[in-house]
Design an enzyme around this catalytic site. Structure first.
Site, short mmCIF file in Angstrom:
data_model
loop_
_atom_site.label_atom_id
_atom_site.label_comp_id
_atom_site.label_asym_id
_atom_site.label_seq_id
_atom_site.Cartn_x
_atom_site.Cartn_y
_atom_site.Cartn_z
N LYS A 197 27.43 37.47 31.28
CA LYS A 197 27.70 38.70 30.53
C LYS A 197 26.42 39.34 30.00
CE LYS A 197 32.21 39.25 30.58
NZ LYS A 197 32.85 40.51 31.00
N LYS A 298 39.88 39.88 39.80
CA LYS A 298 41.04 39.89 38.92
C LYS A 298 41.19 41.25 38.24
CE LYS A 298 42.20 36.45 36.36
NZ LYS A 298 42.23 35.36 35.36
N LYS A 301 40.80 44.44 31.86
CA LYS A 301 40.76 45.54 30.91
C LYS A 301 39.37 46.15 30.82
CE LYS A 301 42.46 43.01 27.54
NZ LYS A 301 42.94 42.62 26.19
#
Length: 437
Positions: A197, A298, A301
């Site tokens: 990240k 996947k 959001k």
């Protein structure tokens, strides 16, 4: 409640309270069944029947039965409120919670051991995890309440389960700080998801919260004395971190005469503060829903492209438009599990997941396998719209009754606070803090 570096899609905890009397006391006074209805004891009715018979006939020797001890299996799951909950969140997590709540929570009686195992369900909106990356303060409250309302609209029953907001239980953040101070920095530097990240976001835009969020996750687990934690393979590293923290904490704060004296003074048992959780590596629960724009990733959001997902609250016309535009392939017909056709597998999985009654892959293919994409997409869109319609209707009713929603959340946080505060108090005593009393 799946876990990624910024998303805790589902943390699920199974806590056996028998080891900790102060935790067990929360439930042993309750005689409610998994359905929330107080049940009368079979032993009482039997004894009364024998009593009345004995007054009219001969005396019957009384039977002495040992009262069952109550142990608690506690389930805690949560989803981040950032963005709108999508089909992946619903099918992969929330619907599984509903099924467990309704089907697998009857008390388990082990007469040989003299134990009754009861289950408590806690489903939280993990808003503290939602701020580990930049967020819009104007949207956080609304998205938090929306997520809680969707839990209820999807079938979470407040008479069987507690729903609460993570930040409404202060023990989560306070214990996270205590654990931060007991955890070496290099343990966190090894976290793979943090590295991924931070590399994508850039070092300058990454806050300390993203670095330390696994500690908050450990606090979420340890507060409820979990001894078994079902996790996916990708979450093993975080669970191992929690185990390492427990062992280090025990060595630092739970040994020696001074620790026992602190516990005696505080009036609590001198057990180790936390239960060391065991990993239960499980397969993905429910449908594995992938992106509508890339069947190999996947549904998320955090994807900037809203067309990549079906949000649970999307209006019917938006759902149909997204399905119409979703990525397909040039093959003829539909099939499952062809590695060259991830989109075909994904859309068939979606179709299967929203059926009113479960169907096998063979049954699905017999129904739609010969269709072209142009024929299948409207059928898929109609099935999704029909499945989400009652959830959307119930959601609207809940949001219009603000008093009801806040009442459910207040009841849930009060119950969670009662459990979590006892573990936090034990942690404070172990570290040597002055008593609050």
């Amino acid at each position: 409640m799946r876990i990624s570096s910024t998303t805790m899609a589902a943390i699920t905890l199974m806590a056996m309270a028998s080891k900790f009397p102060f935790a067990a006391s929360f439930t042993t006074t309750s005689r409610r069944s998994a359905t929330g209805i107080v049940k009368s004891s079979p032993q009482t009715s039997s004894s009364m029947s024998k009593l009345f018979m004995s007054t009219e006939t001969e005396a019957v020797p009384s039977e002495t039965k040992t009262e069952l001890k109550t142990r608690t299996r506690r389930i805690l799951s949560g989803v981040q409120p950032t963005g709108s909950l999508h089909l992946g969140n619903y099918l992969g997590a929330i619907r599984q919670w509903v099924n467990f709540q309704n089907e697998e929570c009857e008390p388990i009686i082990d007469e040989e051991k003299g134990v009754k195992i009861v289950t408590e369900n806690y489903f939280c909106v993990v808003d503290l995890h939602a701020i580990t990356m930049p967020h819009d303060p104007k949207e956080l409250e609304e998205s938090t309440l929306a997520s809680a309302a969707l839990y209820l609209a999807a079938g979470i029953d407040p008479t069987k389960s507690k729903v609460f907001i993570q930040s409404h239980v202060p023990a989560h953040s306070e214990l996270a700080w205590l654990l931060n101070c007991a955890t070496p920095m290099n343990w966190l530097e090894r976290m793979i998801q943090y590295k991924d990240k931070s590399r994508k976001a850039g070092a300058e835009s990454v806050g300390v919260g993203l670095f330390t969020y696994p500690i908050l996750m450990a606090a979420d687990i340890l507060l409820y004395q979990a001894d078994r934690v079902p996790v996916g393979e990708d979450q093993r590293q975080h669970l191992e971190l929690a185990r390492d923290i427990v062992r280090r904490w025990t060595d630092m704060y739970n040994k020696g005469g001074a620790f026992k004296k602190r516990c005696k003074k505080a009036g609590i048992p001198s057990f180790p503060t936390f239960t060391e959780p065991e990993a239960m590596i499980v397969k993905e629960g429910g449908a594995r829903v992938m992106s509508l724009t890339d069947g190999s990733n996947k549904m998320s959001k955090s994807d900037a492209n809203d067309n990549s997902r079906i949000n649970v609250l999307d209006p019917p016309e938006v759902i149909r438009d997204k399905i119409k535009k979703c990525k397909t392939d040039a093959f003829v017909g539909l099939e499952w599990d062809n590695p060259e056709r991830p989109e075909a597998t994904n859309l068939l999985t979606l179709y299967s997941a929203v059926q009113p009654e479960p169907k096998t892959k063979e049954e699905i293919l017999a129904e739609v396998g010969e269709m072209s994409w142009g024929e299948f997409k409207p059928v898929l869109a109609d099935a999704i719209v029909a499945h989400l319609e009652p959830i959307q209707t119930r959601y609207k009713e809940i949001r219009e009754d603000e008093e009801y929603l806040k009442g459910v959340l207040k009841e849930g946080s009060d119950s969670a606070n009662e459990i979590a505060s006892k573990t936090l108090n034990a942690a404070r005593v172990a570290m040597g803090f002055a008593s609050r009393d």
